[in-house]
Write an enzyme that holds these catalytic residues in place. Structure first.
Site, mmCIF file in Angstrom:
data_model
loop_
_atom_site.group_PDB
_atom_site.id
_atom_site.type_symbol
_atom_site.label_atom_id
_atom_site.label_comp_id
_atom_site.label_asym_id
_atom_site.label_seq_id
_atom_site.Cartn_x
_atom_site.Cartn_y
_atom_site.Cartn_z
ATOM 1 N N GLU A 90 -38.856 -13.467 -0.153
ATOM 2 C CA GLU A 90 -37.796 -14.434 0.142
ATOM 3 C C GLU A 90 -36.427 -13.778 0.010
ATOM 4 O O GLU A 90 -36.110 -13.164 -1.007
ATOM 5 C CB GLU A 90 -37.888 -15.640 -0.782
ATOM 6 C CG GLU A 90 -36.871 -16.711 -0.434
ATOM 7 C CD GLU A 90 -37.068 -17.996 -1.200
ATOM 8 O OE1 GLU A 90 -36.368 -18.983 -0.876
ATOM 9 O OE2 GLU A 90 -37.912 -18.029 -2.114
ATOM 10 N N GLU A 143 -37.226 -27.733 1.057
ATOM 11 C CA GLU A 143 -37.003 -27.429 -0.350
ATOM 12 C C GLU A 143 -35.715 -28.105 -0.793
ATOM 13 O O GLU A 143 -34.661 -27.916 -0.192
ATOM 14 C CB GLU A 143 -36.904 -25.909 -0.538
ATOM 15 C CG GLU A 143 -36.819 -25.472 -1.984
ATOM 16 C CD GLU A 143 -36.749 -23.963 -2.097
ATOM 17 O OE1 GLU A 143 -37.503 -23.399 -2.903
ATOM 18 O OE2 GLU A 143 -35.935 -23.343 -1.385
#
Length: 291
Positions: free
Chosen positions: A147, A241
């Site tokens: 990420e 998210e």
């Protein structure tokens, strides 16, 4: 259509058996295809129960985590690196045990604000650690996602270009780039070029607003981002998210600086996000197809 996911912290701040039941049932009720489970903090998960509930509700699962300074694979201390590798391998084993095939996050260093650049030796250690963990994951049919996060959460990968450079050094087919619009909004020049640059190396996507609240209520140009995904024919998971002090995992919330209540109704938030993502992705694909 892309499979749509939602982060477990939209529903609960831990993964105790009671919370796991809530997380999985609410995810299904909100119409999502996948639940992302964060493996931060003490592990109270009942792995067999989690796997059974996922199968019962017909949901896919992905897992994520970040490391601490005490287990930083970009450290120059071999003992610290070894602790980090062990934590990552534990996360991969958990992912496999509950039936997942994706494990992502800040797998290359601590999820924290550093006070100096990564050293050359630290970078070499990070590359070697990811190589080792990639082999461990590959033997279990699991893809790793590196990420790309902002400068306050990593001193190694802040842009898609940096992630691709690291990928070339790691050189493992099951390691991909994980982009997140929240972080891109801070570090990238726009929401298009990083996606096009990644192309088929893009393995996972996080959708988060500039303030981590309701989608469309901040500054991110999601239309351009969805269009870029359509241009590269990205068919992977797109996961929403969002974090609020209303749902507290103390360790992760503090690490991410979640100091205020951005929302209180997880179902309302999740339903809005699902409609927002599904509509935006469909419109972008239609637009690209008609060009």
């Amino acid at each position: 259509m892309n499979p749509l996911g939602v982060h477990a912290l939209v529903w609960a701040g831990d993964l105790s058996p009671e919370s796991t039941r809530h997380v999985i049932s609410q995810t299904k009720r909100a119409g999502y295809d996948l639940i992302e489970l964060s493996l931060h903090g003490p592990q109270l998960m009942d792995l067999a129960l989690t796997r059974d509930l996922l199968q019962e509700h017909g949901l896919r699962v992905g897992c994520s985590r970040g490391l601490t300074f005490e287990a930083d694979v970009s450290s120059e201390d071999p003992a610290v690196v070894a602790r980090g590798v062990a934590m990552l391998e534990e996360g991969i084993a958990i992912t496999q045990a509950i039936g997942g095939n994706y494990f992502g996050g800040i797998l290359y260093g601590a999820m924290a604000k550093y006070h100096q650049p990564c050293t050359a030796a630290g970078r070499r250690n990070a590359v070697n650690a990811v190589k080792r963990v990639a082999d461990f994951a590959g033997a279990r049919g699991i893809t790793l996602g590196l990420e790309v996060v902002n400068r306050y959460e990593s001193n190694l990968l802040n842009t898609a270009n940096q992630a691709l450079q690291l990928l070339s050094e790691v050189d493992k087919p099951n390691v991909k780039v994980h982009l997140d619009t929240y972080h891109m909004n801070i570090e990238e020049v726009d929401f298009v070029q990083p996606v096009l640059l990644c192309g088929d190396q893009l393995g996972y996507v996080h959708i988060g607003e500039s303030h981590r609240g309701y989608l469309g209520s901040g500054t991110i140009d999601f239309g351009q981002f969805f269009k870029a995904l359509a241009q590269i024919d990205y068919q992977g998971v797109v996961t929403f998210e969002s974090f609020s002090s209303a749902v507290v995992n103390e360790q992760l919330s503090n690490a991410l600086a979640i100091w205020r209540n951005l929302w209180s109704d997880g179902m309302d938030l999740a339903l809005h996000a699902h409609a927002f993502m599904a509509g935006g992705l469909a419109a972008a694909r239609q637009g690209v197809a008609h060009r």
